[in-house]
Design a protein around this motif. Structure first.
Motif, mmCIF file in Angstrom:
data_model
loop_
_atom_site.group_PDB
_atom_site.id
_atom_site.type_symbol
_atom_site.label_atom_id
_atom_site.label_comp_id
_atom_site.label_asym_id
_atom_site.label_seq_id
_atom_site.Cartn_x
_atom_site.Cartn_y
_atom_site.Cartn_z
ATOM 1 N N PRO A 235 -93.459 7.223 -68.162
ATOM 2 C CA PRO A 235 -92.526 8.064 -67.397
ATOM 3 C C PRO A 235 -91.399 8.719 -68.196
ATOM 4 O O PRO A 235 -90.497 9.315 -67.600
ATOM 5 C CB PRO A 235 -91.937 7.077 -66.394
ATOM 6 C CG PRO A 235 -91.912 5.783 -67.125
ATOM 7 C CD PRO A 235 -93.155 5.776 -67.975
ATOM 8 N N GLY A 236 -91.417 8.624 -69.530
ATOM 9 C CA GLY A 236 -90.336 9.200 -70.324
ATOM 10 C C GLY A 236 -90.095 10.672 -70.071
ATOM 11 O O GLY A 236 -88.971 11.165 -70.185
ATOM 12 N N ILE A 237 -91.150 11.395 -69.703
ATOM 13 C CA ILE A 237 -90.987 12.828 -69.431
ATOM 14 C C ILE A 237 -90.043 13.067 -68.256
ATOM 15 O O ILE A 237 -89.314 14.058 -68.212
ATOM 16 C CB ILE A 237 -92.360 13.491 -69.164
ATOM 17 C CG1 ILE A 237 -92.193 15.009 -69.037
ATOM 18 C CG2 ILE A 237 -93.025 12.907 -67.926
ATOM 19 C CD1 ILE A 237 -93.497 15.758 -68.932
ATOM 20 N N TYR A 238 -90.020 12.138 -67.296
ATOM 21 C CA TYR A 238 -89.174 12.308 -66.117
ATOM 22 C C TYR A 238 -87.745 11.824 -66.347
ATOM 23 O O TYR A 238 -86.841 12.189 -65.594
ATOM 24 C CB TYR A 238 -89.775 11.552 -64.928
ATOM 25 C CG TYR A 238 -91.165 11.996 -64.550
ATOM 26 C CD1 TYR A 238 -91.427 13.324 -64.228
ATOM 27 C CD2 TYR A 238 -92.228 11.094 -64.518
ATOM 28 C CE1 TYR A 238 -92.695 13.741 -63.877
ATOM 29 C CE2 TYR A 238 -93.507 11.500 -64.165
ATOM 30 C CZ TYR A 238 -93.738 12.827 -63.854
ATOM 31 O OH TYR A 238 -94.998 13.232 -63.518
ATOM 32 N N TYR A 239 -87.564 10.979 -67.367
ATOM 33 C CA TYR A 239 -86.234 10.415 -67.604
ATOM 34 C C TYR A 239 -85.924 10.479 -69.099
ATOM 35 O O TYR A 239 -86.153 9.519 -69.843
ATOM 36 C CB TYR A 239 -86.175 8.983 -67.090
ATOM 37 C CG TYR A 239 -84.778 8.397 -67.089
ATOM 38 C CD1 TYR A 239 -83.706 9.096 -66.524
ATOM 39 C CD2 TYR A 239 -84.531 7.152 -67.648
ATOM 40 C CE1 TYR A 239 -82.434 8.575 -66.521
ATOM 41 C CE2 TYR A 239 -83.243 6.612 -67.639
ATOM 42 C CZ TYR A 239 -82.199 7.335 -67.078
ATOM 43 O OH TYR A 239 -80.926 6.821 -67.074
ATOM 44 N N PRO A 240 -85.416 11.628 -69.565
ATOM 45 C CA PRO A 240 -85.160 11.826 -70.998
ATOM 46 C C PRO A 240 -84.333 10.741 -71.677
ATOM 47 O O PRO A 240 -84.619 10.406 -72.829
ATOM 48 C CB PRO A 240 -84.464 13.192 -71.034
ATOM 49 C CG PRO A 240 -84.998 13.911 -69.828
ATOM 50 C CD PRO A 240 -85.143 12.848 -68.784
ATOM 51 N N PRO A 241 -83.306 10.164 -71.022
ATOM 52 C CA PRO A 241 -82.567 9.087 -71.707
ATOM 53 C C PRO A 241 -83.466 7.912 -72.085
ATOM 54 O O PRO A 241 -83.292 7.295 -73.137
ATOM 55 C CB PRO A 241 -81.511 8.683 -70.673
ATOM 56 C CG PRO A 241 -81.298 9.906 -69.851
ATOM 57 C CD PRO A 241 -82.651 10.530 -69.740
ATOM 58 N N MET A 242 -84.414 7.591 -71.232
ATOM 59 C CA MET A 242 -85.364 6.520 -71.536
ATOM 60 C C MET A 242 -86.207 6.897 -72.741
ATOM 61 O O MET A 242 -86.431 6.079 -73.644
ATOM 62 C CB MET A 242 -86.255 6.263 -70.319
ATOM 63 C CG MET A 242 -87.386 5.285 -70.579
ATOM 64 S SD MET A 242 -88.489 5.172 -69.142
ATOM 65 C CE MET A 242 -89.762 4.089 -69.797
ATOM 66 N N ARG A 243 -86.690 8.144 -72.767
ATOM 67 C CA ARG A 243 -87.492 8.591 -73.908
ATOM 68 C C ARG A 243 -86.695 8.502 -75.208
ATOM 69 O O ARG A 243 -87.229 8.092 -76.249
ATOM 70 C CB ARG A 243 -87.983 10.023 -73.693
ATOM 71 C CG ARG A 243 -88.685 10.619 -74.911
ATOM 72 C CD ARG A 243 -89.271 11.983 -74.637
ATOM 73 N NE ARG A 243 -90.473 11.878 -73.821
ATOM 74 C CZ ARG A 243 -91.198 12.928 -73.426
ATOM 75 N NH1 ARG A 243 -90.821 14.149 -73.748
ATOM 76 N NH2 ARG A 243 -92.293 12.755 -72.702
#
Length: 531
Positions: free
Chosen positions: A223-231
């Motif tokens: 799901p990193g694409i949906y939540y850039p801080p996580m990526r």
């Protein structure tokens, strides 16, 4: 010169473009190594899995859709412009039915279930739909419109159902996939021919390290694409693992190297350099879309073009009722035919209106939109639509009141609505060219203005991808130098290269171009450029 690995053709980046190149080179008899920094799939796997195809594909025929390559060519000529020559576009259209046959032959599932309403992405009940602006004003008069969005059959976003069968077919036919191997530099001989690739690879790292790396890169993609801080957090861990465990290897390419490493939307510095107005929004791709493929090409003298072209998508449907809304700027003026594909709306907002836009709807239209949420939306579309309806809008009993609440020009909005309603009452065509099916007056209060501007929103983002890249020969896919000559042994495909969608994007055209340009590059690389 010593080599750690050797093949006839080396493919760098194994998304749909890369695997198409590998399959085509393999079918031509070449020994193929495909290198991928992560596990393969790239942006293709996390995409919607839409392939833009027409001219009478078997899917269209089964769905009872009449189409011709002439109609497809006429429509795309206006969308594509000078991105490629008319000859190349004509060939792409003429070969479109055979492309779907080729994909089906490699196991990609399609279904002739036609979506009965216009949408940005169909539900799991439908796999053929209008994915561009074919039926919008100014286009339906050019050629008879036809649905050409071929969605690979699979629940959710279907990119995995497009890529999965292709990579399985490639591996079954002897293509060697080297995962967790990041290409860093092209190797040239004394004649200026590209003969290999320098990499940093985890192929000799401990098994548990490779397993952890695979897990982290998978999460970074989605799901990193949906939540850039996580990526961002995950990528720091990934880079630490690469720094500790990756070892240099050299891979020989006896016939050619194909660069298919994606675009550069994940490289915010390059985006700021080439298209500063597109900063912000959602980077549509993986962390591997960092421009490294393009930079490897320019390091050996390759020419680039259209790097400032970025596609930003402002989807307002589903629900389909919003096709009848009115998109206005801060002056209250209307911007565009709202029934066009989301990339056209995004362009109108960012390139012409400083990234700002508000969707005007009256009470009847809002009520209808709410009633369609349950039947027309996938889960992610439902979240976006609910966010828009509940959190991104304001209402007012009059147009002046709602305009004042969001800070746009009230007189301009009132004039826009008056002209809009008067044209409908007089039976006149919509001035923006919107088809009559979607034109309705703005009459019943309270009125709503929904903020669809470019802003950092996790629930209603503005997805973006880059369209420019390395200049290639349109017959062979061979990369062109800044001096205008071919760089021997080097080919490019997909979003690493200038291609059919490098001026204007409609859904599925990038993946279709990845397949077309990937196959072209693979076939010619297998023959050392002589095919």
């Amino acid at each position: 010169m010593s080599w750690d690995l050797s093949a006839d053709v080396v493919v760098i980046g194994v998304g749909v473009a890369g695997v198409s190149a590998a399959l085509e080179a393999n079918s031509a008899g070449a020994d193929v190594i495909a290198l991928d920094r992560y596990s393969g799939g790239g942006a293709s796997t996390i995409s919607g899995g839409i392939v833009y195809a027409g001219g009478g594909t078997w899917v269209q025929k089964q769905a009872g859709v009449a189409d011709s390559s002439d109609a497809m060519f006429a429509y795309l000529s206006r969308e594509v412009g000078d991105a490629v020559s008319q000859e190349t576009l004509r060939k792409f259209c003429d070969e479109s039915p055979a492309m779907i046959d080729w994909l089906s032959g490699h196991g990609v599932p399609f279904e002739a279930s036609l979506c009965p309403y216009k949408t940005s992405y169909p539900s799991n009940r439908h796999y053929l739909y209008y994915s561009g602006s074919e039926a919008a004003g100014g286009f339906r008069d050019i050629a008879k419109p036809a649905p050409r969005g071929h969605r690979a059959k699979g629940k959710g976003t279907s990119g995995k159902m497009l890529y999965g069968p292709l990579i399985a077919s490639a591996l079954a036919n002897g293509v060697r996939l080297e995962q967790q191997s990041r290409a860093t530099e092209l190797i040239m001989d004394d004649t200026g021919t590209v003969v290999g690739v320098q990499c940093l690879s985890l192929r000799s790292a401990p098994k548990q390290v490779r397993a952890r790396y695979a897990a982290l890169t998978s999460l970074s993609a989605k799901p990193g694409i949906y939540y850039p801080p996580m990526r961002k957090i995950l990528q720091k861990q990934i880079e630490k693992m690469e720094a500790r465990y990756a070892k240099p290897i050299r891979v020989q390419a006896r016939s050619g190297v194909v660069l298919s490493a994606g675009g550069f939307i994940a490289n915010r510095e390059l985006v700021a350099e080439h298209a500063p107005q597109y900063r912000g929004g959602l980077a549509l791709g993986t962390a591997g879309d960092d421009g490294s493929g393009i930079q490897m090409g320019t390091a050996v003298g390759a020419a680039t073009d259209k790097l400032s072209n970025i596609s930003a998508w402002r989807f307002i449907v589903p629900p389909s009722a919003f096709l009848s809304s009115v998109l206005v700027n801060e002056k209250g003026n209307r911007m565009v035919d709202e029934s066009r594909y989301g990339a056209a709306l995004g362009y109108a907002m960012i390139a012409e209106n400083s990234g700002q836009g508000w969707l005007l709807a009256d009470a009847d239209l809002v009520r209808e939109a709410r009633s369609q949420l349950g039947t027309q939306t996938m889960w992610f579309q439902r979240i976006q639509a609910e966010t828009l309806l509940r959190g991104e809008g304001v209402t007012g009993n009059t147009l002046a009141e709602v305009a004042a609440k969001v800070g746009i020009d009230a007189a301009g909005l009132e004039a826009t609505v008056a002209a809009h309603n008067d044209a409908i009452a007089a039976g006149q065509a919509d001035p923006m060219g919107k088809p009559a099916d979607f034109v309705r007056p703005v009459r019943t209060g309270p009125f709503s203005l929904f903020d669809v501007s470019l802003k950092k929103s996790l629930t209603n983002p503005l997805p973006m991808l880059t369209l420019g890249g390395l200049v290639v020969d349109e017959e062979t896919g061979e990369v062109t130098s800044t001096a205008g000559a071919a760089i021997p042994g080097l080919y490019a495909a997909g979003r690493t290269a200038v291609g059919i969608c490098s001026n204007s994007y409609v859904s599925g055209l990038s993946l279709a171009d990845c397949i077309y340009s990937g196959r072209r590059a693979g076939a010619h690389a297998a023959q050392g450029g002589s095919a």
